[in-house]
Design a protein around this motif. Structure first.
Motif, PDB file in Angstrom:
ATOM      1  N   GLY A  28      50.899 -29.296  10.381  1.00 18.84           N
ATOM      2  CA  GLY A  28      50.462 -30.670  10.630  1.00 18.84           C
ATOM      3  C   GLY A  28      50.215 -30.918  12.112  1.00 18.84           C
ATOM      4  N   GLN A  29      51.156 -30.464  12.940  1.00 21.75           N
ATOM      5  CA  GLN A  29      51.014 -30.695  14.386  1.00 21.75           C
ATOM      6  C   GLN A  29      49.894 -29.854  14.978  1.00 21.75           C
ATOM      7  N   ALA A  30      49.695 -28.643  14.443  1.00 17.81           N
ATOM      8  CA  ALA A  30      48.624 -27.793  14.957  1.00 17.81           C
ATOM      9  C   ALA A  30      47.261 -28.453  14.710  1.00 17.81           C
ATOM     10  N   LEU A  31      47.137 -29.175  13.602  1.00 17.99           N
ATOM     11  CA  LEU A  31      45.834 -29.748  13.254  1.00 17.99           C
ATOM     12  C   LEU A  31      45.677 -31.193  13.691  1.00 17.99           C
ATOM     13  N   LEU A  32      46.778 -31.928  13.772  1.00 18.65           N
ATOM     14  CA  LEU A  32      46.683 -33.375  14.027  1.00 18.65           C
ATOM     15  C   LEU A  32      47.292 -33.783  15.356  1.00 18.65           C
ATOM     16  N   ARG A  48      53.057 -37.652   5.103  1.00 21.49           N
ATOM     17  CA  ARG A  48      52.823 -36.759   3.965  1.00 21.49           C
ATOM     18  C   ARG A  48      52.169 -37.507   2.805  1.00 21.49           C
ATOM     19  N   GLY A  49      51.382 -36.776   2.028  1.00 24.31           N
ATOM     20  CA  GLY A  49      50.881 -37.309   0.764  1.00 24.31           C
ATOM     21  C   GLY A  49      49.776 -38.334   0.863  1.00 24.31           C
ATOM     22  N   VAL A  50      49.324 -38.610   2.091  1.00 24.12           N
ATOM     23  CA  VAL A  50      48.218 -39.574   2.209  1.00 24.12           C
ATOM     24  C   VAL A  50      47.005 -38.864   2.817  1.00 24.12           C
ATOM     25  N   PRO A  51      45.828 -39.102   2.267  1.00 27.23           N
ATOM     26  CA  PRO A  51      44.644 -38.432   2.813  1.00 27.23           C
ATOM     27  C   PRO A  51      44.368 -38.877   4.248  1.00 27.23           C
ATOM     28  N   LEU A  52      44.281 -37.909   5.152  1.00 28.03           N
ATOM     29  CA  LEU A  52      43.944 -38.129   6.552  1.00 28.03           C
ATOM     30  C   LEU A  52      42.630 -37.394   6.806  1.00 28.03           C
ATOM     31  N   THR A  53      42.015 -37.609   7.964  1.00 27.58           N
ATOM     32  CA  THR A  53      40.808 -36.828   8.251  1.00 27.58           C
ATOM     33  C   THR A  53      41.018 -36.022   9.517  1.00 27.58           C
ATOM     34  N   THR A  54      40.241 -34.942   9.645  1.00 28.76           N
ATOM     35  CA  THR A  54      40.266 -34.112  10.842  1.00 28.76           C
ATOM     36  C   THR A  54      38.831 -33.659  11.087  1.00 28.76           C
ATOM     37  N   PRO A  55      38.548 -33.156  12.280  1.00 29.04           N
ATOM     38  CA  PRO A  55      37.208 -32.598  12.507  1.00 29.04           C
ATOM     39  C   PRO A  55      36.952 -31.367  11.627  1.00 29.04           C
ATOM     40  N   PRO A  68      36.763 -33.122   5.597  1.00 30.73           N
ATOM     41  CA  PRO A  68      36.779 -34.555   5.274  1.00 30.73           C
ATOM     42  C   PRO A  68      38.177 -35.075   4.918  1.00 30.73           C
ATOM     43  N   HIS A  69      38.993 -34.221   4.291  1.00 26.41           N
ATOM     44  CA  HIS A  69      40.349 -34.653   3.925  1.00 26.41           C
ATOM     45  C   HIS A  69      41.386 -33.680   4.469  1.00 26.41           C
ATOM     46  N   LEU A  70      42.476 -34.234   4.938  1.00 25.15           N
ATOM     47  CA  LEU A  70      43.647 -33.404   5.243  1.00 25.15           C
ATOM     48  C   LEU A  70      44.853 -34.103   4.632  1.00 25.15           C
ATOM     49  N   ILE A  71      45.598 -33.357   3.854  1.00 18.76           N
ATOM     50  CA  ILE A  71      46.818 -33.918   3.275  1.00 18.76           C
ATOM     51  C   ILE A  71      47.986 -33.031   3.699  1.00 18.76           C
ATOM     52  N   ALA A  72      48.995 -33.660   4.247  1.00 24.04           N
ATOM     53  CA  ALA A  72      50.171 -32.915   4.685  1.00 24.04           C
ATOM     54  C   ALA A  72      51.279 -33.072   3.646  1.00 24.04           C
ATOM     55  N   THR A  73      52.086 -32.063   3.558  1.00 21.57           N
ATOM     56  CA  THR A  73      53.280 -32.150   2.721  1.00 21.57           C
ATOM     57  C   THR A  73      54.360 -31.295   3.360  1.00 21.57           C
ATOM     58  N   ILE A  74      55.521 -31.237   2.721  1.00 22.59           N
ATOM     59  CA  ILE A  74      56.583 -30.412   3.293  1.00 22.59           C
ATOM     60  C   ILE A  74      56.261 -28.935   3.053  1.00 22.59           C
ATOM     61  N   HIS A  75      56.895 -28.100   3.833  1.00 21.48           N
ATOM     62  CA  HIS A  75      56.752 -26.659   3.623  1.00 21.48           C
ATOM     63  C   HIS A  75      57.581 -26.268   2.401  1.00 21.48           C
ATOM     64  N   PRO A  76      57.060 -25.358   1.561  1.00 17.75           N
ATOM     65  CA  PRO A  76      57.864 -24.948   0.393  1.00 17.75           C
ATOM     66  C   PRO A  76      59.248 -24.413   0.764  1.00 17.75           C
ATOM     67  N   SER A  77      59.395 -23.822   1.951  1.00 16.29           N
ATOM     68  CA  SER A  77      60.721 -23.320   2.335  1.00 16.29           C
ATOM     69  C   SER A  77      61.716 -24.473   2.519  1.00 16.29           C
ATOM     70  N   ALA A  78      61.211 -25.678   2.790  1.00 16.38           N
ATOM     71  CA  ALA A  78      62.111 -26.836   2.918  1.00 16.38           C
ATOM     72  C   ALA A  78      62.709 -27.204   1.566  1.00 16.38           C
ATOM     73  N   ALA A 102      54.037 -34.007  -6.271  1.00 20.16           N
ATOM     74  CA  ALA A 102      53.323 -35.299  -6.191  1.00 20.16           C
ATOM     75  C   ALA A 102      52.269 -35.266  -5.085  1.00 20.16           C
ATOM     76  N   ASP A 103      52.626 -34.701  -3.926  1.00 19.20           N
ATOM     77  CA  ASP A 103      51.638 -34.591  -2.831  1.00 19.20           C
ATOM     78  C   ASP A 103      50.479 -33.694  -3.248  1.00 19.20           C
ATOM     79  N   LEU A 104      50.789 -32.604  -3.952  1.00 21.16           N
ATOM     80  CA  LEU A 104      49.730 -31.675  -4.359  1.00 21.16           C
ATOM     81  C   LEU A 104      48.820 -32.287  -5.427  1.00 21.16           C
ATOM     82  N   LYS A 105      49.330 -33.271  -6.155  1.00 22.33           N
ATOM     83  CA  LYS A 105      48.455 -33.994  -7.095  1.00 22.33           C
ATOM     84  C   LYS A 105      47.433 -34.843  -6.340  1.00 22.33           C
TER      85      LYS A 105
END
Ligand code: URA
Ligand code: SF4
Length: 212
Positions: free
Chosen positions: A149-153, A163-170, A173-183, A202-205
């Protein structure tokens, strides 16, 4: 004060003339853009569908990925596969990669313990990730955890808040962040694991809805 981001020469000089995925995948193992290559077995480049609408980005290879040369094949990857399937996303149709391509670790007895890459290593490795995103041209990027998330945003990104909300990046068109599976795997009790796993699904949905 030296600029921490310029601490290493970076990957740019190691990128092949053609920035195709195939050419980059061949070249990445020879990258000496930062010191992480010294103690890793292989560089781990992304893999999956070359023109996928969906790119999933983790942090860096773990122990199993370092040994096999493939992203997300260890315990985190297995949990991710399960969560993706449950959310209705076919991992086989996605492209999966990491912000940093070599495993950073610290010894603990016989084991190699994951160590977070720092800002200078992330900046050094970025040309590989940018080449992947330019080649795949995804509709949706999934940032798995704070490092991605920090690398891109940017450094102000907080996974707990965004997390879980559509954001945009260059980059898409969409970037969605969620927790890391290791968490999810790090949770101490079965109840905590179940709650965090359900939140990941839920985030992946939300992700699935942007690409179907
Ligand atoms: N964790 C990651 O961030 N990436 C992998 O490829 C494996 C574990
Ligand atoms: Fe190159 Fe990235 Fe590996 Fe550093 S971590 S050596 S920049 S591929």
């Amino acid at each position: 004060m030296p600029d921490r981001k310029a601490a290493y020469p970076g990957a740019a000089a190691y990128l092949p003339a053609s920035h195709s995925l195939t050419a980059c995948r061949k070249a990445v193992d020879a990258c000496h853009g930062c010191p992480l290559y010294r103690r890793a077995t292989h560089a781990v480049f992304g893999e999956g569908a070359a023109h996928s609408p969906l790119v999933l980005i983790g942090e860096q290879p773990g122990n199993d990925e370092d040994l096999s040369g493939r992203p997300f094949v260890g315990p985190s990857g297995k949990l991710l596969d399960r969560a993706l399937a449950e959310a209705g996303v076919d991992r086989g149709k996605a492209y999966v990669t990491n912000v940093v391509k070599h495993f950073k670790w610290t010894p603990s007895g016989e084991k190699r313990l994951h160590k977070k890459p720092d800002a200078a290593e992330i900046a050094a490795c970025r040309p590989w990730l940018e080449a992947e995103l330019a080649a795949v041209k995804p509709v949706t990027i999934v940032a798995l955890g704070a490092t991605a998330g920090q690398a891109l945003l940017g450094r102000a990104f907080r996974v707990t808040r965004q997390r879980g909300v559509p954001l945009t990046t260059p980059f898409a068109p969409h970037l969605i962040a969620t927790i890391h599976p290791s968490a999810v795997l790090r949770q101490r009790t079965p109840d905590d694991r179940a709650r965090e796993y359900a939140a990941l699904v839920a985030d992946l949905k939300v992700v699935a809805a942007t690409v179907t």
